[in-house]
Design a protein around this motif. Structure first.
Motif, PDB file in Angstrom:
ATOM      1  N   HIS A   1     -35.839 -21.892  81.753  1.00 47.62           N
ATOM      2  CA  HIS A   1     -34.916 -21.670  80.637  1.00 47.62           C
ATOM      3  C   HIS A   1     -35.610 -20.985  79.465  1.00 47.62           C
ATOM      4  O   HIS A   1     -34.978 -20.259  78.694  1.00 47.62           O
ATOM      5  N   CYS A   2     -36.934 -21.204  79.337  1.00 47.72           N
ATOM      6  CA  CYS A   2     -37.679 -20.587  78.228  1.00 47.72           C
ATOM      7  C   CYS A   2     -38.306 -19.264  78.643  1.00 47.72           C
ATOM      8  O   CYS A   2     -39.030 -18.645  77.864  1.00 47.72           O
ATOM      9  N   GLY A   3     -38.034 -18.829  79.873  1.00 53.74           N
ATOM     10  CA  GLY A   3     -38.522 -17.536  80.339  1.00 53.74           C
ATOM     11  C   GLY A   3     -39.844 -17.596  81.073  1.00 53.74           C
ATOM     12  O   GLY A   3     -40.009 -16.981  82.114  1.00 53.74           O
ATOM     13  N   SER A   4     -40.811 -18.319  80.524  1.00 59.78           N
ATOM     14  CA  SER A   4     -42.147 -18.356  81.100  1.00 59.78           C
ATOM     15  C   SER A   4     -42.867 -19.629  80.678  1.00 59.78           C
ATOM     16  O   SER A   4     -42.489 -20.282  79.690  1.00 59.78           O
ATOM     17  N   LEU A   5     -43.910 -19.956  81.417  1.00 58.98           N
ATOM     18  CA  LEU A   5     -44.776 -21.070  81.030  1.00 58.98           C
ATOM     19  C   LEU A   5     -45.564 -20.766  79.762  1.00 58.98           C
ATOM     20  O   LEU A   5     -46.055 -21.678  79.100  1.00 58.98           O
ATOM     21  N   ALA A   6     -45.695 -19.483  79.437  1.00 50.88           N
ATOM     22  CA  ALA A   6     -46.577 -19.087  78.341  1.00 50.88           C
ATOM     23  C   ALA A   6     -46.181 -19.725  77.014  1.00 50.88           C
ATOM     24  O   ALA A   6     -47.046 -20.156  76.242  1.00 50.88           O
ATOM     25  N   GLY A   7     -44.874 -19.815  76.738  1.00 48.93           N
ATOM     26  CA  GLY A   7     -44.428 -20.381  75.471  1.00 48.93           C
ATOM     27  C   GLY A   7     -44.785 -21.848  75.318  1.00 48.93           C
ATOM     28  O   GLY A   7     -45.440 -22.230  74.338  1.00 48.93           O
ATOM     29  N   PRO A   8     -44.379 -22.698  76.267  1.00 54.49           N
ATOM     30  CA  PRO A   8     -44.762 -24.112  76.174  1.00 54.49           C
ATOM     31  C   PRO A   8     -46.272 -24.328  76.165  1.00 54.49           C
ATOM     32  O   PRO A   8     -46.769 -25.191  75.439  1.00 54.49           O
ATOM     33  N   ILE A   9     -46.995 -23.549  76.933  1.00 53.53           N
ATOM     34  CA  ILE A   9     -48.455 -23.709  76.969  1.00 53.53           C
ATOM     35  C   ILE A   9     -49.071 -23.358  75.622  1.00 53.53           C
ATOM     36  O   ILE A   9     -49.964 -24.058  75.123  1.00 53.53           O
ATOM     37  N   LEU A  10     -48.589 -22.291  75.004  1.00 52.37           N
ATOM     38  CA  LEU A  10     -49.105 -21.908  73.684  1.00 52.37           C
ATOM     39  C   LEU A  10     -48.867 -23.026  72.677  1.00 52.37           C
ATOM     40  O   LEU A  10     -49.747 -23.336  71.857  1.00 52.37           O
ATOM     41  N   GLN A  11     -47.710 -23.650  72.747  1.00 44.89           N
ATOM     42  CA  GLN A  11     -47.406 -24.759  71.844  1.00 44.89           C
ATOM     43  C   GLN A  11     -48.316 -25.956  72.109  1.00 44.89           C
ATOM     44  O   GLN A  11     -48.812 -26.600  71.179  1.00 44.89           O
ATOM     45  N   MET A  12     -48.562 -26.259  73.386  1.00 41.93           N
ATOM     46  CA  MET A  12     -49.449 -27.368  73.722  1.00 41.93           C
ATOM     47  C   MET A  12     -50.863 -27.106  73.213  1.00 41.93           C
ATOM     48  O   MET A  12     -51.526 -28.011  72.689  1.00 41.93           O
ATOM     49  N   GLU A  13     -51.347 -25.882  73.371  1.00 44.39           N
ATOM     50  CA  GLU A  13     -52.689 -25.541  72.884  1.00 44.39           C
ATOM     51  C   GLU A  13     -52.762 -25.662  71.368  1.00 44.39           C
ATOM     52  O   GLU A  13     -53.784 -26.121  70.818  1.00 44.39           O
ATOM     53  N   HIS A  14     -51.702 -25.257  70.695  1.00 45.29           N
ATOM     54  CA  HIS A  14     -51.650 -25.382  69.235  1.00 45.29           C
ATOM     55  C   HIS A  14     -51.735 -26.854  68.830  1.00 45.29           C
ATOM     56  O   HIS A  14     -52.477 -27.216  67.897  1.00 45.29           O
ATOM     57  N   GLU A  15     -51.009 -27.709  69.532  1.00 42.71           N
ATOM     58  CA  GLU A  15     -51.046 -29.135  69.227  1.00 42.71           C
ATOM     59  C   GLU A  15     -52.394 -29.757  69.589  1.00 42.71           C
ATOM     60  O   GLU A  15     -52.861 -30.675  68.914  1.00 42.71           O
ATOM     61  N   HIS A  16     -53.038 -29.237  70.630  1.00 41.50           N
ATOM     62  CA  HIS A  16     -54.395 -29.689  70.949  1.00 41.50           C
ATOM     63  C   HIS A  16     -55.345 -29.402  69.789  1.00 41.50           C
ATOM     64  O   HIS A  16     -56.214 -30.219  69.464  1.00 41.50           O
ATOM     65  N   ASP A  17     -55.197 -28.227  69.173  1.00 46.88           N
ATOM     66  CA  ASP A  17     -56.045 -27.878  68.039  1.00 46.88           C
ATOM     67  C   ASP A  17     -55.847 -28.862  66.884  1.00 46.88           C
ATOM     68  O   ASP A  17     -56.814 -29.263  66.230  1.00 46.88           O
ATOM     69  N   HIS A  18     -54.602 -29.249  66.643  1.00 46.69           N
ATOM     70  CA  HIS A  18     -54.312 -30.219  65.581  1.00 46.69           C
ATOM     71  C   HIS A  18     -54.982 -31.565  65.890  1.00 46.69           C
ATOM     72  O   HIS A  18     -55.544 -32.209  65.002  1.00 46.69           O
ATOM     73  N   ALA A  19     -54.902 -31.974  67.151  1.00 41.57           N
ATOM     74  CA  ALA A  19     -55.538 -33.230  67.545  1.00 41.57           C
ATOM     75  C   ALA A  19     -57.048 -33.140  67.373  1.00 41.57           C
ATOM     76  O   ALA A  19     -57.698 -34.091  66.915  1.00 41.57           O
ATOM     77  N   GLY A  20     -57.606 -31.989  67.714  1.00 42.27           N
ATOM     78  CA  GLY A  20     -59.037 -31.793  67.544  1.00 42.27           C
ATOM     79  C   GLY A  20     -59.460 -31.890  66.093  1.00 42.27           C
ATOM     80  O   GLY A  20     -60.522 -32.444  65.775  1.00 42.27           O
ATOM     81  N   ASP A  21     -58.633 -31.361  65.189  1.00 46.22           N
ATOM     82  CA  ASP A  21     -58.932 -31.453  63.757  1.00 46.22           C
ATOM     83  C   ASP A  21     -58.951 -32.905  63.296  1.00 46.22           C
ATOM     84  O   ASP A  21     -59.831 -33.311  62.519  1.00 46.22           O
ATOM     85  N   ALA A  22     -57.981 -33.693  63.755  1.00 50.37           N
ATOM     86  CA  ALA A  22     -57.917 -35.107  63.368  1.00 50.37           C
ATOM     87  C   ALA A  22     -59.127 -35.875  63.899  1.00 50.37           C
ATOM     88  O   ALA A  22     -59.717 -36.700  63.190  1.00 50.37           O
ATOM     89  N   LEU A  23     -59.515 -35.597  65.136  1.00 55.09           N
ATOM     90  CA  LEU A  23     -60.682 -36.262  65.708  1.00 55.09           C
ATOM     91  C   LEU A  23     -61.961 -35.883  64.963  1.00 55.09           C
ATOM     92  O   LEU A  23     -62.842 -36.729  64.749  1.00 55.09           O
ATOM     93  N   ALA A  24     -62.066 -34.618  64.566  1.00 56.11           N
ATOM     94  CA  ALA A  24     -63.240 -34.181  63.809  1.00 56.11           C
ATOM     95  C   ALA A  24     -63.305 -34.876  62.454  1.00 56.11           C
ATOM     96  O   ALA A  24     -64.392 -35.243  61.978  1.00 56.11           O
ATOM     97  N   THR A  25     -62.153 -35.072  61.831  1.00 57.88           N
ATOM     98  CA  THR A  25     -62.101 -35.787  60.554  1.00 57.88           C
ATOM     99  C   THR A  25     -62.576 -37.221  60.725  1.00 57.88           C
ATOM    100  O   THR A  25     -63.349 -37.748  59.905  1.00 57.88           O
ATOM    101  N   ILE A  26     -62.127 -37.870  61.793  1.00 55.11           N
ATOM    102  CA  ILE A  26     -62.531 -39.254  62.063  1.00 55.11           C
ATOM    103  C   ILE A  26     -64.033 -39.347  62.299  1.00 55.11           C
ATOM    104  O   ILE A  26     -64.715 -40.218  61.748  1.00 55.11           O
ATOM    105  N   ARG A  27     -64.571 -38.441  63.098  1.00 57.80           N
ATOM    106  CA  ARG A  27     -66.012 -38.457  63.372  1.00 57.80           C
ATOM    107  C   ARG A  27     -66.807 -38.267  62.086  1.00 57.80           C
ATOM    108  O   ARG A  27     -67.791 -38.983  61.843  1.00 57.80           O
ATOM    109  N   ALA A  28     -66.400 -37.321  61.260  1.00 58.65           N
ATOM    110  CA  ALA A  28     -67.134 -37.061  60.019  1.00 58.65           C
ATOM    111  C   ALA A  28     -67.064 -38.253  59.068  1.00 58.65           C
ATOM    112  O   ALA A  28     -68.053 -38.601  58.415  1.00 58.65           O
ATOM    113  N   ALA A  29     -65.888 -38.877  58.993  1.00 56.79           N
ATOM    114  CA  ALA A  29     -65.699 -39.987  58.050  1.00 56.79           C
ATOM    115  C   ALA A  29     -66.362 -41.280  58.518  1.00 56.79           C
ATOM    116  O   ALA A  29     -66.464 -42.236  57.739  1.00 56.79           O
TER     117      ALA A  29
END
Length: 242
Positions: free
Chosen positions: A162-190
């Motif tokens: 329905h969204c045409g390709s896997l590329a769109g959902p995958i790009l969104q998942m990778e973007h959310e992975h980056d956000h999770a990585g930022d939060a984990l980095a904040t926790i490690r530093a703090a």
């Protein structure tokens, strides 16, 4: 054929993809092999200000140990169907059990010790951000992306999404992975790399242990998706459209 680790050209994601137990070496040097998996070994070492030769030597030792007795999960050897099932049954199941526990413990430690160590409030807020990202993220993977992958590998004609390709959902998942990585980095530093102060109580220490284990599991989780599942699924989709 596995990339030669004597050369700095392979990406760190590729190196872990080929021999998963190498992740332990990168974690020792705090080299990001999941969110930063596209960096070459030399680039990753430069970012962490470590000598590539030292990392390469430990990777060789790790490879020798892995050849003798490797009990690591080789995600690259799994089929796409096996991999999405593994991610759900292993990493998603872990998060569903661990996130509520860490929610309770980070709240308690921040409330009890926050005045003495204000950074605990930073840890608490970063964890809340992480949880608020991960829970809907897993739901989207299980209800949207993973069913698409299962459709893709099923016999028959190539599916039309329905969204045409896997590329769109995958790009969104990778973007959310980056956000999770930022939060984990904040926790490690703090938390000074999850190091308890001398006065830390057992609950404080248990929180740090849980957060450290969460980071490690997330690194493996995101690596399996960003560096293995997503590229293979996109390649299969492209091949089936030919």
């Amino acid at each position: 054929m596995p990339a030669e680790i004597d050369r700095p050209e392979p990406t760190v994601g590729q190196l872990v993809r080929e021999i998963p137990s190498r992740a332990r070496v990168f974690e020792t040097f705090q080299i990001d092999y999941c969110y930063g998996g596209k960096l070459t070994l030399s680039e990753a070492c430069q970012r962490r200000q470590v000598e590539p030769a030292e990392v390469i030597e430990q990777l060789k030792q790790c490879d020798a140990e892995a050849a003798a007795d490797d009990q690591s999960i080789d995600a690259d050897a799994m089929s796409l169907l096996q991999l999405v099932n593994h991610i759900e049954q292993t990493h998603h199941a872990y998060l569903r059990g661990e996130l509520p526990r860490l929610d309770r413990i980070t709240e308690k430690v921040a409330r009890v010790h926050g005045e003495k160590e204000p950074r605990l409030r930073t840890v608490r807020q970063a964890f809340l951000t992480l949880r608020s990202e991960l829970e809907p993220h897993m739901m989207k993977e299980e209800r949207i992306l993973f069913p698409m992958v299962r459709q893709l590998v099923a016999p028959g004609s190539a599916p039309e999404f329905h969204c045409g390709s896997l590329a769109g959902p995958i790009l969104q998942m990778e973007h959310e992975h980056d956000h999770a990585g930022d939060a984990l980095a904040t926790i490690r530093a703090a938390t000074d790399d999850f190091s308890p102060p001398t006065w830390a109580c057992n609950t404080y220490r248990a929180m740090l242990d849980g957060l450290k284990r969460l980071e490690k599991d997330m690194h493996q989780h995101v690596h399996k998706e960003n560096n293995i599942l997503f590229p293979k699924a996109l390649q299969l989709e492209a091949d089936r459209k030919m």
